[in-house]
Design a protein around this motif. Sequence first.
Motif, PDB file in Angstrom:
ATOM      1  N   ARG A  36       1.458   8.716  -7.970  1.00  0.00           N
ATOM      2  CA  ARG A  36       0.064   8.438  -8.324  1.00  0.00           C
ATOM      3  C   ARG A  36      -0.044   7.960  -9.773  1.00  0.00           C
ATOM      4  O   ARG A  36      -0.711   6.975 -10.063  1.00  0.00           O
ATOM      5  CB  ARG A  36      -0.801   9.687  -8.120  1.00  0.00           C
ATOM      6  CG  ARG A  36      -0.911  10.131  -6.660  1.00  0.00           C
ATOM      7  CD  ARG A  36      -1.729  11.402  -6.550  1.00  0.00           C
ATOM      8  NE  ARG A  36      -1.784  11.896  -5.176  1.00  0.00           N
ATOM      9  CZ  ARG A  36      -2.905  12.193  -4.532  1.00  0.00           C
ATOM     10  NH1 ARG A  36      -4.078  12.050  -5.122  1.00  0.00           N
ATOM     11  NH2 ARG A  36      -2.870  12.655  -3.305  1.00  0.00           N
ATOM     12  N   CYS A  89      -1.513  -0.382 -12.390  1.00  0.00           N
ATOM     13  CA  CYS A  89      -2.784  -1.049 -12.117  1.00  0.00           C
ATOM     14  C   CYS A  89      -3.548  -1.375 -13.400  1.00  0.00           C
ATOM     15  O   CYS A  89      -4.234  -2.392 -13.479  1.00  0.00           O
ATOM     16  CB  CYS A  89      -3.656  -0.182 -11.214  1.00  0.00           C
ATOM     17  SG  CYS A  89      -3.072  -0.090  -9.507  1.00  0.00           S
ATOM     18  N   GLN A 122      -1.119   4.251 -11.209  1.00  0.00           N
ATOM     19  CA  GLN A 122      -2.263   4.160 -12.110  1.00  0.00           C
ATOM     20  C   GLN A 122      -1.906   3.338 -13.349  1.00  0.00           C
ATOM     21  O   GLN A 122      -2.650   2.461 -13.782  1.00  0.00           O
ATOM     22  CB  GLN A 122      -2.696   5.574 -12.538  1.00  0.00           C
ATOM     23  CG  GLN A 122      -3.750   5.627 -13.619  1.00  0.00           C
ATOM     24  CD  GLN A 122      -5.145   5.491 -13.095  1.00  0.00           C
ATOM     25  OE1 GLN A 122      -5.353   5.372 -11.889  1.00  0.00           O
ATOM     26  NE2 GLN A 122      -6.117   5.470 -13.985  1.00  0.00           N
ATOM     27  N   CYS A 179      -5.770  -4.091  -8.013  1.00  0.00           N
ATOM     28  CA  CYS A 179      -5.498  -2.834  -7.316  1.00  0.00           C
ATOM     29  C   CYS A 179      -6.774  -2.280  -6.704  1.00  0.00           C
ATOM     30  O   CYS A 179      -7.877  -2.553  -7.188  1.00  0.00           O
ATOM     31  CB  CYS A 179      -4.958  -1.763  -8.270  1.00  0.00           C
ATOM     32  SG  CYS A 179      -3.424  -2.173  -9.089  1.00  0.00           S
ATOM     33  N   ARG A 210       0.211   5.283   0.588  1.00  0.00           N
ATOM     34  CA  ARG A 210      -0.791   6.240   1.065  1.00  0.00           C
ATOM     35  C   ARG A 210      -0.268   7.652   0.862  1.00  0.00           C
ATOM     36  O   ARG A 210       0.772   8.028   1.395  1.00  0.00           O
ATOM     37  CB  ARG A 210      -1.114   5.981   2.537  1.00  0.00           C
ATOM     38  CG  ARG A 210      -2.274   6.814   3.056  1.00  0.00           C
ATOM     39  CD  ARG A 210      -2.665   6.378   4.458  1.00  0.00           C
ATOM     40  NE  ARG A 210      -3.259   5.063   4.462  1.00  0.00           N
ATOM     41  CZ  ARG A 210      -4.546   4.827   4.250  1.00  0.00           C
ATOM     42  NH1 ARG A 210      -5.360   5.837   3.992  1.00  0.00           N
ATOM     43  NH2 ARG A 210      -5.024   3.615   4.280  1.00  0.00           N
ATOM     44  N   VAL A 232      -3.512   3.637  -2.317  1.00  0.00           N
ATOM     45  CA  VAL A 232      -3.485   2.710  -3.447  1.00  0.00           C
ATOM     46  C   VAL A 232      -2.886   1.403  -2.961  1.00  0.00           C
ATOM     47  O   VAL A 232      -1.751   1.375  -2.469  1.00  0.00           O
ATOM     48  CB  VAL A 232      -2.661   3.261  -4.620  1.00  0.00           C
ATOM     49  CG1 VAL A 232      -2.677   2.264  -5.782  1.00  0.00           C
ATOM     50  CG2 VAL A 232      -3.184   4.619  -5.064  1.00  0.00           C
ATOM     51  N   LEU A 262      -5.320   9.828  -0.569  1.00  0.00           N
ATOM     52  CA  LEU A 262      -5.485   8.665  -1.437  1.00  0.00           C
ATOM     53  C   LEU A 262      -4.661   7.494  -0.931  1.00  0.00           C
ATOM     54  O   LEU A 262      -3.497   7.663  -0.530  1.00  0.00           O
ATOM     55  CB  LEU A 262      -5.034   9.020  -2.862  1.00  0.00           C
ATOM     56  CG  LEU A 262      -4.906   7.870  -3.871  1.00  0.00           C
ATOM     57  CD1 LEU A 262      -6.281   7.311  -4.220  1.00  0.00           C
ATOM     58  CD2 LEU A 262      -4.172   8.333  -5.121  1.00  0.00           C
ATOM     59  N   HIS A 290      -8.006   1.665  -5.337  1.00  0.00           N
ATOM     60  CA  HIS A 290      -7.782   3.081  -5.039  1.00  0.00           C
ATOM     61  C   HIS A 290      -8.897   3.535  -4.099  1.00  0.00           C
ATOM     62  O   HIS A 290     -10.077   3.379  -4.426  1.00  0.00           O
ATOM     63  CB  HIS A 290      -7.833   3.939  -6.308  1.00  0.00           C
ATOM     64  CG  HIS A 290      -6.688   3.729  -7.242  1.00  0.00           C
ATOM     65  ND1 HIS A 290      -6.471   2.551  -7.923  1.00  0.00           N
ATOM     66  CD2 HIS A 290      -5.688   4.571  -7.609  1.00  0.00           C
ATOM     67  CE1 HIS A 290      -5.393   2.672  -8.682  1.00  0.00           C
ATOM     68  NE2 HIS A 290      -4.903   3.881  -8.513  1.00  0.00           N
ATOM     69  N   VAL A 318     -10.219   6.953  -2.383  1.00  0.00           N
ATOM     70  CA  VAL A 318     -10.129   8.407  -2.247  1.00  0.00           C
ATOM     71  C   VAL A 318     -10.933   8.797  -1.017  1.00  0.00           C
ATOM     72  O   VAL A 318     -12.152   8.564  -0.958  1.00  0.00           O
ATOM     73  CB  VAL A 318     -10.670   9.128  -3.490  1.00  0.00           C
ATOM     74  CG1 VAL A 318     -10.550  10.641  -3.320  1.00  0.00           C
ATOM     75  CG2 VAL A 318      -9.930   8.673  -4.739  1.00  0.00           C
ATOM     76  N   GLU A 363       0.827  -1.205   0.000  1.00  0.00           N
ATOM     77  CA  GLU A 363       0.000   0.000   0.000  1.00  0.00           C
ATOM     78  C   GLU A 363       0.859   1.252   0.000  1.00  0.00           C
ATOM     79  O   GLU A 363       1.824   1.364   0.762  1.00  0.00           O
ATOM     80  CB  GLU A 363      -0.913   0.016   1.227  1.00  0.00           C
ATOM     81  CG  GLU A 363      -1.771   1.272   1.342  1.00  0.00           C
ATOM     82  CD  GLU A 363      -2.620   1.264   2.597  1.00  0.00           C
ATOM     83  OE1 GLU A 363      -3.701   0.616   2.577  1.00  0.00           O
ATOM     84  OE2 GLU A 363      -2.215   1.891   3.597  1.00  0.00           O
TER      85      GLU A 363
END
Length: 218
Positions: free
Chosen positions: A207, A214, A211, A179, A54, A191, A189, A181, A183, A52
């Motif tokens: 980020r 994932c 993305q 994955c 964060r 992930v 955030l 996400h 929010v 993770e």
Amino acid sequence: MISGKTRLLLSLLLPCWAAIASASEPAAAPTSAQAVIEALRQPAPAHTAFAEARFLSVLDRPLVVSGELSWLGGDRLQRRVEHPQPETATIADGEVTQQREGRPARQFSLKRAPQLQVLLDSFVALLSGDAARLQQAFEIQQDGDAAGAWTLTLVPRDARVAKTVARIRIDGVGNQSRCMHMVEADGDLAVDLLGPLAAQMPAEPTRDGLQALCQGAP
């Protein structure tokens, strides 16, 4: 800013659900989402690796942890962090227990966080095969195809939950979640890379980089 206890519960509840959620008769969910949810079915106990990142507004660099997520059946969920510092958090029978190496265990009740009890009830309903209850708690949007790459986006219906979580997006392929996400309502955030993808967490994640990872080829 979300409190430490609330953040702990979110970090335990949401990735566990995304990684090992199952449903047997999700008739109330949209047809396309139903196929995705059905493909994730597996019995408890179920375990998966996670990593993770964060992203918090108060920090210049993301916090990164990794370890194992487990659904032990019923409302029993466990998040075991192995790196950078061993820590285990468990939810069972409405109680949350946090154990850090070399420190006394901390315990508190979910009754002190009713919005998270709503999340737990919804996720356990899905884990036990009642997806209709999940749709009562979230607006569900599905993109892609259950046989290939897909995305589920969940938006809370409950105002109490919405004050904590703005939306959740889960990316997967076939019967595997890759994955998640999350929010938060304050813009932070988290992930989570799940299963085999967890080993690909960059040393300095961004980020955009996560993305791309994932939604890349499995």
